[in-house]
Design an enzyme around this catalytic site. Structure first.
Site, PDB file in Angstrom:
ATOM      1  N   TYR A 129       0.854  -1.185   0.000  1.00 19.44           N
ATOM      2  CA  TYR A 129       0.000   0.000   0.000  1.00 19.44           C
ATOM      3  C   TYR A 129       0.889   1.233   0.000  1.00 19.44           C
ATOM      4  O   TYR A 129       1.797   1.352   0.826  1.00 19.44           O
ATOM      5  CB  TYR A 129      -0.889   0.015   1.239  1.00 19.44           C
ATOM      6  CG  TYR A 129      -1.911   1.123   1.157  1.00 19.44           C
ATOM      7  CD1 TYR A 129      -3.157   0.894   0.604  1.00 19.44           C
ATOM      8  CD2 TYR A 129      -1.615   2.414   1.584  1.00 19.44           C
ATOM      9  CE1 TYR A 129      -4.092   1.904   0.493  1.00 19.44           C
ATOM     10  CE2 TYR A 129      -2.533   3.438   1.472  1.00 19.44           C
ATOM     11  CZ  TYR A 129      -3.774   3.181   0.925  1.00 19.44           C
ATOM     12  OH  TYR A 129      -4.689   4.185   0.798  1.00 19.44           O
ATOM     13  N   GLN A 190     -10.776   0.075   1.127  1.00 15.79           N
ATOM     14  CA  GLN A 190     -11.282  -0.706  -0.014  1.00 15.79           C
ATOM     15  C   GLN A 190     -10.127  -1.366  -0.785  1.00 15.79           C
ATOM     16  O   GLN A 190     -10.283  -2.483  -1.300  1.00 15.79           O
ATOM     17  CB  GLN A 190     -12.161   0.167  -0.936  1.00 15.79           C
ATOM     18  CG  GLN A 190     -11.494   1.378  -1.561  1.00 15.79           C
ATOM     19  CD  GLN A 190     -11.539   2.633  -0.671  1.00 15.79           C
ATOM     20  OE1 GLN A 190     -11.731   2.541   0.550  1.00 15.79           O
ATOM     21  NE2 GLN A 190     -11.348   3.800  -1.277  1.00 15.79           N
ATOM     22  N   ASN A 213      -3.393   5.641   6.404  1.00 10.55           N
ATOM     23  CA  ASN A 213      -4.102   6.388   7.450  1.00 10.55           C
ATOM     24  C   ASN A 213      -4.840   5.410   8.372  1.00 10.55           C
ATOM     25  O   ASN A 213      -4.670   4.192   8.282  1.00 10.55           O
ATOM     26  CB  ASN A 213      -5.058   7.402   6.812  1.00 10.55           C
ATOM     27  CG  ASN A 213      -6.123   6.727   5.940  1.00 10.55           C
ATOM     28  OD1 ASN A 213      -6.403   5.541   6.084  1.00 10.55           O
ATOM     29  ND2 ASN A 213      -6.707   7.496   5.044  1.00 10.55           N
ATOM     30  N   SER A 236       3.499   8.220  13.622  1.00  8.61           N
ATOM     31  CA  SER A 236       4.953   8.141  13.764  1.00  8.61           C
ATOM     32  C   SER A 236       5.414   8.824  15.054  1.00  8.61           C
ATOM     33  O   SER A 236       4.723   9.682  15.593  1.00  8.61           O
ATOM     34  CB  SER A 236       5.575   8.833  12.550  1.00  8.61           C
ATOM     35  OG  SER A 236       6.920   8.495  12.428  1.00  8.61           O
ATOM     36  N   GLN A 258       9.914  14.440  12.804  1.00 12.31           N
ATOM     37  CA  GLN A 258       8.726  13.611  13.046  1.00 12.31           C
ATOM     38  C   GLN A 258       7.461  14.454  13.043  1.00 12.31           C
ATOM     39  O   GLN A 258       6.446  14.072  12.468  1.00 12.31           O
ATOM     40  CB  GLN A 258       8.813  12.874  14.392  1.00 12.31           C
ATOM     41  CG  GLN A 258       9.777  11.718  14.398  1.00 12.31           C
ATOM     42  CD  GLN A 258       9.485  10.709  13.318  1.00 12.31           C
ATOM     43  OE1 GLN A 258       8.379  10.204  13.235  1.00 12.31           O
ATOM     44  NE2 GLN A 258      10.461  10.420  12.474  1.00 12.31           N
ATOM     45  N   HIS A 261       5.380  15.097   9.883  1.00 10.54           N
ATOM     46  CA  HIS A 261       4.695  14.015   9.165  1.00 10.54           C
ATOM     47  C   HIS A 261       3.180  14.166   9.220  1.00 10.54           C
ATOM     48  O   HIS A 261       2.488  14.009   8.216  1.00 10.54           O
ATOM     49  CB  HIS A 261       5.047  12.653   9.773  1.00 10.54           C
ATOM     50  CG  HIS A 261       6.226  12.002   9.128  1.00 10.54           C
ATOM     51  ND1 HIS A 261       6.263  11.698   7.796  1.00 10.54           N
ATOM     52  CD2 HIS A 261       7.411  11.593   9.636  1.00 10.54           C
ATOM     53  CE1 HIS A 261       7.430  11.121   7.504  1.00 10.54           C
ATOM     54  NE2 HIS A 261       8.146  11.059   8.614  1.00 10.54           N
ATOM     55  N   GLU A 326       9.099   4.115  18.325  1.00  5.47           N
ATOM     56  CA  GLU A 326       9.419   3.684  16.959  1.00  5.47           C
ATOM     57  C   GLU A 326      10.871   4.039  16.620  1.00  5.47           C
ATOM     58  O   GLU A 326      11.639   3.206  16.162  1.00  5.47           O
ATOM     59  CB  GLU A 326       8.461   4.389  15.998  1.00  5.47           C
ATOM     60  CG  GLU A 326       8.666   4.045  14.538  1.00  5.47           C
ATOM     61  CD  GLU A 326       7.811   4.934  13.626  1.00  5.47           C
ATOM     62  OE1 GLU A 326       7.294   5.969  14.092  1.00  5.47           O
ATOM     63  OE2 GLU A 326       7.687   4.579  12.437  1.00  5.47           O
ATOM     64  N   HIS A 327      11.238   5.303  16.835  1.00  6.65           N
ATOM     65  CA  HIS A 327      12.602   5.791  16.574  1.00  6.65           C
ATOM     66  C   HIS A 327      13.220   6.282  17.873  1.00  6.65           C
ATOM     67  O   HIS A 327      12.572   7.001  18.620  1.00  6.65           O
ATOM     68  CB  HIS A 327      12.586   6.966  15.601  1.00  6.65           C
ATOM     69  CG  HIS A 327      11.934   6.681  14.285  1.00  6.65           C
ATOM     70  ND1 HIS A 327      10.694   7.168  13.961  1.00  6.65           N
ATOM     71  CD2 HIS A 327      12.354   5.963  13.216  1.00  6.65           C
ATOM     72  CE1 HIS A 327      10.378   6.776  12.733  1.00  6.65           C
ATOM     73  NE2 HIS A 327      11.356   6.030  12.257  1.00  6.65           N
ATOM     74  N   ASP A 362      15.529   7.116   7.234  1.00  6.35           N
ATOM     75  CA  ASP A 362      14.278   7.111   6.469  1.00  6.35           C
ATOM     76  C   ASP A 362      14.514   6.842   4.993  1.00  6.35           C
ATOM     77  O   ASP A 362      13.602   6.373   4.298  1.00  6.35           O
ATOM     78  CB  ASP A 362      13.578   8.473   6.587  1.00  6.35           C
ATOM     79  CG  ASP A 362      12.815   8.617   7.887  1.00  6.35           C
ATOM     80  OD1 ASP A 362      12.550   7.589   8.537  1.00  6.35           O
ATOM     81  OD2 ASP A 362      12.489   9.766   8.250  1.00  6.35           O
ATOM     82  N   GLU A 416      -3.556 -38.082  26.798  1.00  6.08           N
ATOM     83  CA  GLU A 416      -4.393 -36.966  26.369  1.00  6.08           C
ATOM     84  C   GLU A 416      -5.758 -37.435  25.860  1.00  6.08           C
ATOM     85  O   GLU A 416      -6.575 -36.615  25.435  1.00  6.08           O
ATOM     86  CB  GLU A 416      -3.676 -36.159  25.269  1.00  6.08           C
ATOM     87  CG  GLU A 416      -2.510 -35.338  25.800  1.00  6.08           C
ATOM     88  CD  GLU A 416      -1.904 -34.386  24.764  1.00  6.08           C
ATOM     89  OE1 GLU A 416      -2.302 -34.470  23.577  1.00  6.08           O
ATOM     90  OE2 GLU A 416      -1.049 -33.585  25.138  1.00  6.08           O
ATOM     91  N   HIS A 421      -4.376 -40.955  17.524  1.00  2.00           N
ATOM     92  CA  HIS A 421      -2.977 -40.502  17.537  1.00  2.00           C
ATOM     93  C   HIS A 421      -2.072 -41.653  17.977  1.00  2.00           C
ATOM     94  O   HIS A 421      -1.057 -41.946  17.334  1.00  2.00           O
ATOM     95  CB  HIS A 421      -2.799 -39.334  18.518  1.00  2.00           C
ATOM     96  CG  HIS A 421      -3.280 -38.002  18.026  1.00  2.00           C
ATOM     97  ND1 HIS A 421      -4.603 -37.721  17.803  1.00  2.00           N
ATOM     98  CD2 HIS A 421      -2.606 -36.850  17.722  1.00  2.00           C
ATOM     99  CE1 HIS A 421      -4.725 -36.461  17.396  1.00  2.00           C
ATOM    100  NE2 HIS A 421      -3.522 -35.909  17.335  1.00  2.00           N
TER     101      HIS A 421
END
Lengths: 431, 431
Positions: A129, A190, A213, A236, A258, A261, A326-327, A362, A416, A421
């Site tokens: 994506y 979608q 998003n 982020s 950051q 963004h 994250e960073h 990045d 068991e 088995h």
């Protein structure tokens, strides 16, 4: 921007609030996404066309469903040479780093004569994506496509919304460079549903990765299990740890890289120097005014930014682990940066020393920039070749090996309460 | 049981129906689970106690919330010696196989002087779900707990429902053997929610693994992202590929070893010998009558069982890939089994040759028995040490390294419209 001092008696409560602050999708998004996903599953291309018309403002039957490979080649060839060189450098370095992630197979025979192992193979098809609009980043194309290529994925599909029908030539050029096989002008929840279930035009894929998003992230979460996904991605975030010997200008730029963004992005500075903290805060305010991204950066910094003064940088370590950022940038001398890195348990990616701004990672360094957000570095890892592969374990016994380990299996199966088995082993033991 | 012949003109349509047959949770389960998860998130222990009272029929305040380690030690010590030896053999072999899965860290410096790498660490805490009732399996305790131990997880929590307050001594003994740190008498979606969000009594964990019914599986799916999970697990399944030189008794037992798990389990035989197919089908019917698990096995075999006659065993390969089965048994001579294995792309675990019944892998061989179901072997892998670890990438540039790669980052950041990204690098380049 929140200012905190670790010696303040209210610090624990305030910091806990910062850790728990939710910046992610709410129940309304989940409900909308369920509706969209069901529509695409049940109505296929008709639902895709309807949502694209409504949300992206163009008619797929007129603008075209696919982006043609020739258009990507043209975009690449028409790119300004300096930019083409920069993309090529990035692609080469990212490919080299990820090639070394391909895991080795195992095939061993133990003392009992049992042969066992594990075999890794790529998935047949992967979908990536690529956001349109504000976050249409060619770097994200490379970061998602090249690990899939390194894994050996044969069919690599890209989906990207083209609001108003417009495509981003940089994204097309990057798709050409990365060797994307198939491209569709669709986006949002979608597009994720189309990749997962398939439609009349689009064959389904096995894994879907890539940023998006809140609707895209929620669609991936809901479709996890129908397809593999990389991670549930949220806004982020960066934590910068800096002593007073840094240039406030550098650190302010790092924090803003950051903030610019998205209004939901978060930047947090930890420092042991209160005067430096004030200098950085003042510099951030000055720098914001000069940015073309000022509106977004100011919203993010004002709402989610934080400056935390600690007594020693070591004191920051347990606080960082609670954030699991994250960073994480460790802007101090090399040996101290290494020591802090060794002590920190949870972070997506770490940038060591004064000359390693997060932004270099990045784009061109090599490691992936798709990383766990929202405290998920406690359990999740950045995107890698492994996200596009799967492991098949295997086992082979000859009669001697089965004689060695089979009786224990019979005993456990009987205990068991699973007689078939037990029988499947016992018959081969001549019992 | 469905009988199919690959030469039949309707075969493609019939086989496609078999591939697409859904045996998994429906929308009602998802809705119930959303309610339970929200209740535990908002009301904590009170919700746990209420659901346990309603669904498991005991009052946690009376029966006790925890299972004490001493009870597990006692269960282990009181185990029949042959069973204790079998569990110990299984634990030793599983631990040895998984120890080799711990990935190596990377720390490299390239020609440009850029240092980069990846560091693996265990998660802080893991929760394992162990079903009660029909599927209370000590083998599952070992298969989930030992990879977490091999990863180095410091806090290993087990949850298991105890219907009517009853605990299974075999499960307790296995928990003792595996070194589980903390045990709670809760089950169902409410137990998964408690592990993910934490309650007054139960601290949250970072990763939740383990098999369960449709409610447990759906709760894991819904909470993915709040915690890490191993996989969305569905009903168990086996594909057996057998030539006519097998003993029908052995193959019938192998098929029934899946069917006896649950009425939703699926067993499918591929063979190139129509007479052998009939012999196996007849033998299955005979064997079922002798099983203590006959009711379950018959329901599963009648509803979901299939026997497929193909012209050559090679013809089975693309059909197997469409099923992407959890378990694949290749019951033929070694060289042919190896060749078929090399050709198959999608399977969770493969059992090679005539003397490797799937059940030996369920218990004692070493590889994990927690495997992707419901065609997910297309993209997913069995449980491993990696499910209990996460990778942090890292990067370090000195001024020379940044001078080599930084300008490309500046160019790309500017092209993406991210000026603070560009500035954070450019400032360090003295621009």
């Amino acid at each position: 921007m929140l200012k905190l001092d670790a010696t303040d008696p209210r610090f624990d409560a305030d910091f806990t609030r910062l850790v728990n602050a939710r910046r992610e999708a709410d129940a309304d998004v989940a409900r909308d996404v369920r509706t969209i996903v069901a529509a695409v599953r049940d109505e296929g291309d008709a639902a895709l066309a309807a949502y694209t018309k409504r949300l992206d403002g163009h008619d797929l039957h007129e603008s075209g469903w696919r982006i043609e490979p020739a258009a990507c080649r043209t975009a690449w060839e028409e790119l300004e040479p300096a930019l083409r060189d920069a993309l090529q450098l990035a692609a080469d370095r990212i490919a080299a780093f990820h090639a070394k992630q391909v895991p080795a197979d195992r095939d061993e025979t133990d003392a009992a004569g049992v042969r066992m192992g594990a075999r890794w193979r790529p998935v047949d098809a992967a979908g990536i994506y690529v956001p349109g609009g504000r976050a249409a980043y060619p770097s994200s194309v490379l970061m998602n496509a090249l690990p899939a290529k390194a894994a050996g994925v044969e069919r690599l599909v890209m989906v990207t919304p083209t609001p108003g029908g417009e495509v981003n030539p940089l994204v097309l050029a990057a798709a050409h460079l990365a060797g994307v096989d198939e491209m569709w002008r669709i986006g949002g929840a979608q597009a994720i549903a189309a990749l997962a279930y398939g439609t009349e035009r689009i064959r389904p894929v096995d894994v879907v990765t890539g940023p998006g998003n809140a609707w895209v992230a929620e669609a991936k979460r809901q479709l996890y299990g129908v397809v593999g996904i990389d991670m549930v991605a949220g806004p982020s975030e960066i934590v910068v740890v800096a002593d007073g010997r840094n240039d406030p200008d550098w650190i302010a730029a790092d924090l803003l890289s950051q903030s610019e963004h998205d209004p939901t992005s978060q930047s947090i500075l930890f420092t042991d120097d209160a005067a430096f903290a004030d200098a950085v805060a003042a510099t951030v305010d000055q720098q914001i005014g000069t940015l073309a991204t000022a509106t977004v950066a100011r919203a993010a910094w004002d709402t989610n930014g934080a400056v935390v003064v600690v007594e020693t940088l070591d004191d920051a370590v347990p606080l960082i682990d609670r954030l699991a950022p994250e960073h994480l940038e460790l802007a101090c001398d090399g040996p101290l940066a290494d020591a802090l890195f060794a002590a920190v348990r949870h972070a997506g990616s770490v940038f060591l020393g004064r000359h390693t701004p997060e932004a270099v990672g990045d784009y061109v360094a090599g490691p992936n920039h798709v990383l766990p957000t929202g405290r998920r570095a406690r359990f999740a890892s950045g995107l890698s070749v492994l996200d596009f592969m799967k492991r098949t374990s295997f086992l082979a016994c000859d009669p001697g090996a089965l004689a060695a380990i089979g009786p224990a299996a019979v005993a456990l199966a009987e205990a068991e309460g699973l007689p078939a088995h037990a029988r499947s082993v016992a018959l081969r033991l001549g019992r």
